[in-house]
Design an enzyme around this catalytic site. Structure first.
Site, PDB file in Angstrom:
ATOM      1  CE  LYS A 180      -3.689  -2.409   0.050  1.00 29.14           C
ATOM      2  NZ  LYS A 180      -4.530  -2.475  -1.163  1.00 29.14           N
ATOM      3  CG  HIS A 318     -10.077  -6.872  -5.969  1.00 28.43           C
ATOM      4  ND1 HIS A 318     -11.306  -7.265  -5.484  1.00 28.43           N
ATOM      5  CD2 HIS A 318      -9.446  -6.258  -4.939  1.00 28.43           C
ATOM      6  CE1 HIS A 318     -11.419  -6.898  -4.227  1.00 28.43           C
ATOM      7  NE2 HIS A 318     -10.312  -6.289  -3.868  1.00 28.43           N
TER       8      HIS A 318
END
Length: 385
Positions: A180, A318
């Site tokens: 992230k 995803h």
């Protein structure tokens, strides 16, 4: 075959911490169970609405399930008397207006997964084999490239904790990872990226994900800072529906971009391909079947890719779940995300599966194969009986 009951329940998922936008504490998803009487005896198909969105049971209970269950006898079956998931999808979606592709898309995705799981069990075949036979002239990929997604922000965000996490993924057989960005200052994010590169052995093995955090100025600032590294990709720099932002970043950033996990329909996928400025020779699309109405609409998305000159290999779905893995193998997608260390009991694939040089070999468990995840199937059986 006769469907006897369809039920839903909120499924709690463990939190990995936070990304740049969302703290996942208390996260749930929606699980679905479909009971049926078949030639093989009673069977139950299971599905869920992927990972990262909240549970959507009201839509299922109020609209989608009653429409499907109130249909005429035989409406759920094909001409040979077998379960027809596409026919069931059409029944559930009756009287739904166009547009508004949000929680409704995830609710239908969960129901659709359970239908395909039920069909696979009735035919005693894994879903990827069924998909390959129906939509790819029988050609199925024997294994699928997978990457380990993690690198969430934790309290204090120590770099050594990130290194240890990524080392575990490499030791488990993964060769590419994702972490992230956007939840800290740029300098700290760059330090995390450099630690990730050093840990896994190359920038081309590291992707970064801003989770739609940035406005255009900050997205471009990050693009300028990231470009020299040569990362695997730079994901969701801005709001997923801000196609002009993505187009502008694509003009400035020479490396691969990735987006699409928060687009929930073939119509939104079409607009991304038309207006997002993405480049079919390098960029990555991440549409998640379980969040985007299930397989019938996902096939429309694949048709849009073809019309716009994209290969299905550009898609790395995803979600890190087994339904996406079946789509990747059965429909010839480029790879699949994995959550080996987070979002349990959904994260990762079958218990004990071997990841070898960043690839996972497909098995022969009928249906989606949720029975191969011990904690998940225990929860499903204890919840639905």
């Amino acid at each position: 075959m006769k469907i006897t009951a369809v039920r839903q329940a909120p499924l709690p998922i463990t939190s990995p911490g936070a990304n740049a936008v969302v703290d996942f504490a208390g996260l749930t998803t929606t699980a679905v169970a479909i009971d049926a009487e078949t030639e093989r005896g009673p069977l139950t198909g299971y599905g869920f609405a992927s990972i990262g969105r909240w549970s959507v049971g009201g839509i299922l209970d109020d609209r989608l399930i009653p429409r499907m269950m109130d249909a005429a006898p035989g409406a759920h079956l094909d001409a040979d008397g077998r379960l027809d998931p596409v026919a069931c999808w059409r029944l559930a979606m009756r009287n739904e207006k166009p547009g508004g592709h949000g929680d409704r898309a995830a609710a239908m995705g969960a129901l659709d997964m359970a239908l395909w799981d039920l069909l696979g069990k009735a035919e005693a075949r894994p879903i990827y084999r069924i998909l390959a036979d129906r939509y790819r002239d029988g050609e199925a990929d024997p294994d699928v490239a997978v990457y380990a997604a993690g690198g969430y922000y934790a309290a204090g965000d120590p770099i050594e904790t990130l290194r240890a996490e990524l080392s575990d993924y490499i030791d488990a057989g993964y060769r590419a990872v994702k972490i992230k960005i956007g939840g800290a200052e740029l300098a700290h994010d760059l330090a995390r990226i450099e630690a990730a590169i050093d840990t896994v052995g190359g920038a081309d093995r590291v992707s970064v994900d801003a989770n739609g955090r940035f406005d255009l100025r900050r997205a471009l600032d990050y693009a300028e800072a990231l470009a020299p590294y040569g990362l695997r990709w730079y994901e969701e720099p801005g709001d997923p529906l801000d196609f002009r932002l993505h187009a502008t970043v694509a003009e400035a950033y020479p490396g691969p971009l990735a987006t699409g996990e928060n687009l929930f329909s073939s119509q939104d996928a079409r607009n991304l391909l038309r207006y997002g400025g993405l480049r079919p020779d390098r960029d990555v699309l991440q549409f998640d079947c379980a969040l985007s109405y299930g397989l019938p609409d996902y096939l429309e998305t694949l048709a849009e890719l073809d019309r716009h000159g994209w290969s299905a290999r550009s898609i790395h779905p995803h979600g890190g779940h087994q339904m996406s893995l079946h789509l990747a193998a059965g429909l010839g997608l480029g790879g699949n995300e994995s959550y080996p260390g987070v979002f349990q009991p959904l994260g990762g694939f079958a218990d004990g599966v071997e990841i070898r040089d960043g690839r996972i070999r497909m098995g022969d468990t009928p249906g989606v194969g949720l029975e191969d995840k011990g904690r998940l199937i225990d929860w499903l059986r204890s919840t639905f009986g």
